[in-house]
Design an enzyme around this catalytic site. Structure first.
Site, PDB file in Angstrom:
ATOM      1  N   LYS A  45       0.711  -1.106   0.030  1.00 31.82           N
ATOM      2  CA  LYS A  45      -0.164   0.002   0.063  1.00 31.82           C
ATOM      3  C   LYS A  45       0.750   1.222   0.069  1.00 31.82           C
ATOM      4  CE  LYS A  45      -3.802   2.003   3.067  1.00 31.82           C
ATOM      5  NZ  LYS A  45      -4.891   1.711   4.121  1.00 31.82           N
TER       6      LYS A  45
ATOM      7  N   SER B 209      -9.603   1.597   3.515  1.00 23.50           N
ATOM      8  CA  SER B 209      -8.615   2.423   2.486  1.00 23.50           C
ATOM      9  C   SER B 209      -7.747   1.667   1.655  1.00 23.50           C
ATOM     10  CB  SER B 209      -8.182   3.514   3.173  1.00 23.50           C
ATOM     11  OG  SER B 209      -7.148   2.865   4.133  1.00 23.50           O
TER      12      SER B 209
ATOM     13  N   SER C 209      -9.412  -0.825   7.348  1.00 26.47           N
ATOM     14  CA  SER C 209      -9.099  -0.711   6.045  1.00 26.47           C
ATOM     15  C   SER C 209      -8.468  -2.061   5.574  1.00 26.47           C
ATOM     16  CB  SER C 209      -8.130   0.286   5.921  1.00 26.47           C
ATOM     17  OG  SER C 209      -8.626   1.728   5.796  1.00 26.47           O
TER      18      SER C 209
HETATM   19  N1  GLN Z   1     -13.005   3.754   6.674  1.00 24.74           N
HETATM   20  C1  GLN Z   1     -12.297   3.981   7.964  1.00 24.74           C
HETATM   21  C2  GLN Z   1     -11.696   5.506   7.959  1.00 24.74           C
HETATM   22  O1  GLN Z   1     -12.020   6.253   6.953  1.00 24.74           O
HETATM   23  C3  GLN Z   1     -11.014   2.941   8.124  1.00 24.74           C
HETATM   24  C4  GLN Z   1      -9.943   3.698   7.475  1.00 24.74           C
HETATM   25  C5  GLN Z   1      -8.358   2.812   8.022  1.00 24.74           C
HETATM   26  O2  GLN Z   1      -8.671   1.596   8.530  1.00 24.74           O
HETATM   27  N2  GLN Z   1      -7.276   3.194   7.489  1.00 24.74           N
HETATM   28  O3  GLN Z   1     -11.249   6.024   8.953  1.00 24.74           O
END
Ligand code: GLN
Length: 474
Positions: free
Chosen positions: A77, A152, A176
């Site tokens: 990532k 994400s 994420s």
């Molecule tokens: N969807 C969650 C957020 O927007 C999780 C993001 C993540 O785990 N990096 O914060």
């Protein structure tokens, strides 16, 4: 190589000289090229990956000792730093930035002879649930190109789903890894907080951030965690707890005590097919002789607000370092120091990142600190204690990973609150610091993957993997 099944099989076949490692890398480079429209990779390290394949092939041919992840073609990532490589956090603000060092998890992959194939798209600074918050355009779900892959780490999930590499490293701050794993029908783990070093991970919310792993199967996942987990002198928050050989022990050999949370299955946002798929797994477990019980967790509704207050607060401090002075983008028209800060940050950050910085700055401001930040810290402790108490009575908590399957691109884009609700089942593990995994659990009416989430107590990744493997084989 015809089709990839597992790292163990790949290594056997490479030793039997069924094909060369170079042809394996070529295969993935071709797949990446052919499926470019999915917008998975922000950068592909083609020349470097081929050179590494040659180097490793020589190691094999001259009977030198091989690393544990020998031949694993893996993507990372775009928030994990890698020396002399660009890293963007899928943001314009890091434009032109190249890392001077390699983060611990990535270095450990390289030390064990994995091949890093490229940097994968994601939501900007890992904030989002759909990959639409990337400055480099959204990634598409390979099961249905009109839908999001989750976020994400959406692209890291699609990379495995679409066969563009064998595994990926993502990060999970609030879901994420697990949410995109569910949307794309792959395996995704968020280990215990502090299990894997965060050194070289661009911070979003430091007391939540966790490096996680996407793979096709449980065994590969376990083998990778074995390598990247464990004490690290560069990150003092990493646990010194010994790392077991997770992959040596994937057999489940006793009956388990499993809880499911009433409030998750009764949640009105839950898609009916996901509810049915979860219930049918629970039924099956009961039939197999495991003890399955309903529990209540009345604080479920407080988990999301707690998460969003604390993570935005942490993000607003973490992201203050991106100011046009030290890294990346600087607004060309700035004419003094103040305008340089303002213009660089206004132009460099995307809308969602700015929303979170403002929200975080607000909850940390002198007049609201106690009302929001301090209170959320207290609620976090209550949630964590109650969750861990549940896990002192039960081996696992089982629930859907997400309330819905992959939604259409654009569906939640203009409604952040709706988007945040996507995380309702995943954030409990982050707020509590416990490990959790998402495994595929069938498909809905439209053939979209459904995920099943399993949570357990801290440092019980071994048990989590064996139980996940058992369910995958069922
Ligand atoms: N969807 C969650 C957020 O927007 C999780 C993001 C993540 O785990 N990096 O914060």
């Amino acid at each position: 190589m015809e089709a990839y099944h597992s790292l163990t099989l790949l290594q056997q076949e490479l030793k039997q000289e069924k094909y060369s490692l170079k042809s394996v890398v070529e295969h993935y480079l071709k797949q990446i090229e052919e499926q470019k429209d999915l917008n998975v990779f922000l950068e592909v390290y083609a020349t470097e990956a081929l050179a590494k394949a040659d180097e490793l092939q020589q190691k094999l041919d001259t009977a030198k000792p091989l690393g544990k992840l020998f031949g694993l073609v893996i993507g990372i990532k775009d928030v994990l730093v890698h020396q002399n490589h660009k890293v963007r956090s899928a943001s314009k603000i890091l434009e032109g930035f190249e890392s001077q060092f390699t983060g611990t998890a990535v270095q450990r992959l390289l030390d064990e002879d994995a091949i890093i194939i490229g940097a994968q798209n994601c939501d900007e600074f890992a904030m989002g649930s759909s990959n639409e918050n990337s400055a480099f355009g959204p990634t598409l779900n390979a099961a249905d190109n009109s839908r999001v892959p989750g976020g994400s780490s959406g692209a890291s999930a699609v990379a495995v789903q679409a066969g563009l590499c064998m595994a990926s490293l993502g990060t999970d701050t609030g879901g994420s890894v697990r949410q995109p794993a569910a949307f794309c029908g792959v395996v995704g783990i968020k280990p215990t907080y502090s299990r894997v070093s965060r050194y070289g991970l661009i911070a979003f919310a430091s007391s939540f951030d966790c490096i996680g792993i996407f793979s096709n199967n449980v065994e590969d996942n376990a083998r990778i965690l074995e390598v990247i987990a464990g004490h690290d002198e560069y990150d003092s928050t990493v646990s010194k707890e010994e790392v077991p050989a997770y992959s040596d022990n994937l057999q489940l050999n006793k009956k388990m005590k499993i809880a499911y949370i009433k409030e998750t299955l009764e949640n009105e946002a839950l898609q009916s097919e996901i509810k049915e798929a979860t219930l049918s797994k629970l039924e099956w477990l009961k039939k197999e002789g495991h003890q399955v019980e309903e529990v209540t967790f009345p604080h479920l509704d407080y988990v999301l607000p707690t998460y969003y207050i604390l993570t935005t607060a942490e993000a607003s401090t973490n992201l203050s370092r991106f100011d046009g002075v030290r890294y990346g983008y600087r607004a060309p028209e700035a004419h003094n120091m103040e305008s340089m800060y303002k213009l660089s940050r206004s132009q460099g950050f995307g809308e969602e990142v700015k929303r979170r910085i403002m929200l975080g700055t607000f909850v940390l401001s002198a007049s609201y600190f106690d009302a929001y930040y301090t209170k959320a810290q207290k609620v976090r402790r209550i949630i964590r204690d109650e969750t861990r108490e549940m896990l002192s009575e039960y081996d696992f908590i089982v629930m859907p990973t997400t309330p819905t399957t992959a939604f259409p691109l654009g569906a939640n884009r203009d409604n952040p609150a709706e988007m945040y609700l996507e995380d309702i089942f995943t954030v409990q593990a982050n707020v509590s610091g416990i490990p959790a995994i998402s495994i595929p659990n069938g498909v809905d009416d439209q053939n979209l993957p459904i995920g099943l989430q399993i949570m357990t107590d801290v440092f019980k990744e071994s048990e989590l993997y064996s139980f996940a493997e058992y369910l995958m084989q069922s």
